[in-house]
Design a protein around this motif. Sequence first.
Motif, PDB file in Angstrom:
ATOM      1  N   PRO A 146      -0.609  -8.756  15.643  1.00 41.40           N
ATOM      2  CA  PRO A 146       0.507  -8.191  14.864  1.00 41.40           C
ATOM      3  C   PRO A 146       0.302  -8.376  13.358  1.00 41.40           C
ATOM      4  N   ILE A 147       0.709  -7.384  12.586  1.00 46.38           N
ATOM      5  CA  ILE A 147       0.587  -7.405  11.124  1.00 46.38           C
ATOM      6  C   ILE A 147       1.979  -7.449  10.519  1.00 46.38           C
ATOM      7  N   ASN A 148       2.141  -8.291   9.530  1.00 53.20           N
ATOM      8  CA  ASN A 148       3.427  -8.383   8.830  1.00 53.20           C
ATOM      9  C   ASN A 148       3.451  -7.323   7.737  1.00 53.20           C
ATOM     10  N   TRP A 149       3.887  -6.112   8.088  1.00 54.52           N
ATOM     11  CA  TRP A 149       3.806  -4.978   7.192  1.00 54.52           C
ATOM     12  C   TRP A 149       4.765  -5.075   6.013  1.00 54.52           C
ATOM     13  N   LEU A 150       5.965  -5.604   6.237  1.00 58.29           N
ATOM     14  CA  LEU A 150       7.022  -5.531   5.235  1.00 58.29           C
ATOM     15  C   LEU A 150       7.194  -6.806   4.417  1.00 58.29           C
ATOM     16  N   ASP A 151       6.851  -7.949   4.967  1.00 56.30           N
ATOM     17  CA  ASP A 151       7.112  -9.224   4.297  1.00 56.30           C
ATOM     18  C   ASP A 151       5.843  -9.962   3.911  1.00 56.30           C
ATOM     19  N   ASN A 152       4.808  -9.209   3.630  1.00 57.09           N
ATOM     20  CA  ASN A 152       3.539  -9.793   3.201  1.00 57.09           C
ATOM     21  C   ASN A 152       3.164  -9.169   1.863  1.00 57.09           C
ATOM     22  N   VAL A 153       2.957 -10.020   0.863  1.00 59.52           N
ATOM     23  CA  VAL A 153       2.629  -9.525  -0.473  1.00 59.52           C
ATOM     24  C   VAL A 153       1.394  -8.635  -0.456  1.00 59.52           C
ATOM     25  N   ASN A 154       0.424  -8.983   0.359  1.00 62.50           N
ATOM     26  CA  ASN A 154      -0.836  -8.237   0.394  1.00 62.50           C
ATOM     27  C   ASN A 154      -0.748  -6.932   1.171  1.00 62.50           C
ATOM     28  N   MET A 155       0.351  -6.738   1.917  1.00 60.58           N
ATOM     29  CA  MET A 155       0.475  -5.528   2.742  1.00 60.58           C
ATOM     30  C   MET A 155       1.515  -4.549   2.206  1.00 60.58           C
ATOM     31  N   SER A 156       2.265  -4.935   1.191  1.00 60.52           N
ATOM     32  CA  SER A 156       3.365  -4.089   0.711  1.00 60.52           C
ATOM     33  C   SER A 156       2.880  -2.716   0.261  1.00 60.52           C
ATOM     34  N   MET A 157       1.831  -2.685  -0.560  1.00 59.67           N
ATOM     35  CA  MET A 157       1.338  -1.411  -1.066  1.00 59.67           C
ATOM     36  C   MET A 157       0.693  -0.581   0.038  1.00 59.67           C
ATOM     37  N   THR A 158       0.012  -1.245   0.976  1.00 55.95           N
ATOM     38  CA  THR A 158      -0.576  -0.515   2.106  1.00 55.95           C
ATOM     39  C   THR A 158       0.507   0.175   2.920  1.00 55.95           C
ATOM     40  N   THR A 159       1.592  -0.550   3.190  1.00 54.09           N
ATOM     41  CA  THR A 159       2.717   0.017   3.942  1.00 54.09           C
ATOM     42  C   THR A 159       3.343   1.177   3.184  1.00 54.09           C
ATOM     43  N   LEU A 160       3.523   1.001   1.877  1.00 54.38           N
ATOM     44  CA  LEU A 160       4.108   2.065   1.056  1.00 54.38           C
ATOM     45  C   LEU A 160       3.207   3.295   1.026  1.00 54.38           C
ATOM     46  N   ILE A 161       1.905   3.097   0.962  1.00 51.77           N
ATOM     47  CA  ILE A 161       0.960   4.223   0.942  1.00 51.77           C
ATOM     48  C   ILE A 161       1.013   4.994   2.251  1.00 51.77           C
ATOM     49  N   ILE A 162       1.061   4.279   3.377  1.00 53.16           N
ATOM     50  CA  ILE A 162       1.158   4.949   4.682  1.00 53.16           C
ATOM     51  C   ILE A 162       2.434   5.781   4.751  1.00 53.16           C
ATOM     52  N   PHE A 163       3.524   5.186   4.317  1.00 49.28           N
ATOM     53  CA  PHE A 163       4.802   5.902   4.303  1.00 49.28           C
ATOM     54  C   PHE A 163       4.755   7.097   3.366  1.00 49.28           C
ATOM     55  N   GLY A 164       4.123   6.913   2.209  1.00 45.87           N
ATOM     56  CA  GLY A 164       4.003   7.998   1.241  1.00 45.87           C
ATOM     57  C   GLY A 164       3.190   9.170   1.763  1.00 45.87           C
ATOM     58  N   VAL A 165       2.099   8.867   2.462  1.00 43.13           N
ATOM     59  CA  VAL A 165       1.281   9.926   3.059  1.00 43.13           C
ATOM     60  C   VAL A 165       2.103  10.724   4.061  1.00 43.13           C
ATOM     61  N   TRP A 166       2.838  10.018   4.915  1.00 43.06           N
ATOM     62  CA  TRP A 166       3.619  10.696   5.951  1.00 43.06           C
ATOM     63  C   TRP A 166       4.694  11.593   5.341  1.00 43.06           C
ATOM     64  N   THR A 167       5.392  11.093   4.309  1.00 41.52           N
ATOM     65  CA  THR A 167       6.463  11.891   3.712  1.00 41.52           C
ATOM     66  C   THR A 167       5.929  13.081   2.917  1.00 41.52           C
ATOM     67  N   SER A 168       4.652  13.051   2.542  1.00 38.66           N
ATOM     68  CA  SER A 168       4.072  14.158   1.767  1.00 38.66           C
ATOM     69  C   SER A 168       3.579  15.300   2.652  1.00 38.66           C
ATOM     70  N   LEU A 169       3.360  15.033   3.926  1.00 42.70           N
ATOM     71  CA  LEU A 169       2.709  16.022   4.783  1.00 42.70           C
ATOM     72  C   LEU A 169       3.529  17.299   4.954  1.00 42.70           C
TER      73      LEU A 169
END
Length: 293
Positions: A146-169
């Motif tokens: 399991p990956i801590n997508w939302l509460d990990n400093v190192n994963m915040s931008m990765t999570t935001l980028i994934i969300f950004g890609v999806w909302t742009s499609l």
Amino acid sequence: MFKKNYNPENQPKAWLFLLPSLVIIFLFSVYPLFRSLIMSFQKGTLINQRYAGIENYQKVLTDPVFFKALRNTALFAFTVVPIALILSLAIAWIIFEKVKHKSFFETIFFMPYVTSTIAIGIVFRYFFNGSYGIINYLLSLVGIAPINWLDNVNMSMTTLIIFGVWTSLAFNIIILLAGMRNIDQEHYKIAKMFGANNWEIFRRITFPQLIPTFAFLLTVNIIAAFKVYTQVYALFGGQPGIAKSATTAVYYIYDKFHIAGRPGIAMAATVILFIIILMVTFIQNKILKKVGE
């Protein structure tokens, strides 16, 4: 048949018809720009402002949080935009070439575009939840911890980028499909007569015809990516990630204006961001023009 000639006397009437639209544009587009510029040279509260010279700009340009926000914004823009455009082009091409009921799939892909980003963000918070999210469940099926997508400093931008890609499609796919429909079908018939395969047809006919559409989407997506705010707010529950790790330029402006109560600094940051977006758009258009030649 009476031939209507141009008459300069009709110009005042034309301006009269345009007046309501011009007033709205001035009030909600032009005036805010000049007001922001004026406020960037002032300090104090909204109801008690005084001239401050370039003090606000000095504070913004020496604030490490602002530069962190710019780095996050640039990372988001230059990662999300190319990935989203490539995925959108691939999906649009598959729908255009392989799918029979195109209108049905166009409606499905367009639904996220007309849905509130806040609502979608709430759903994605459940998807990315570290304890019971569907993303971690799918990863567990292939043996990934399991990956801590939302509460990990190192994963915040990765999570935001994934969300950004999806909302742009959604928007990209609809526009690309519209561009593909405008391509003369005779090109495809002739290419198939000479034995061209799907890849050759795409590379020599479809993509060259889509370059103006692609350039439009690139410009619109870059500008939107540099103004990213709603995705951050929705995905992280009103916060810019854990320990402000996903702070973007617009969120920085929002924080200074509404939370810190320093509108002058917020407007100075707005002017700087506006200049950066203009420069990036100008350079991008120059590059696209060279490529087009």
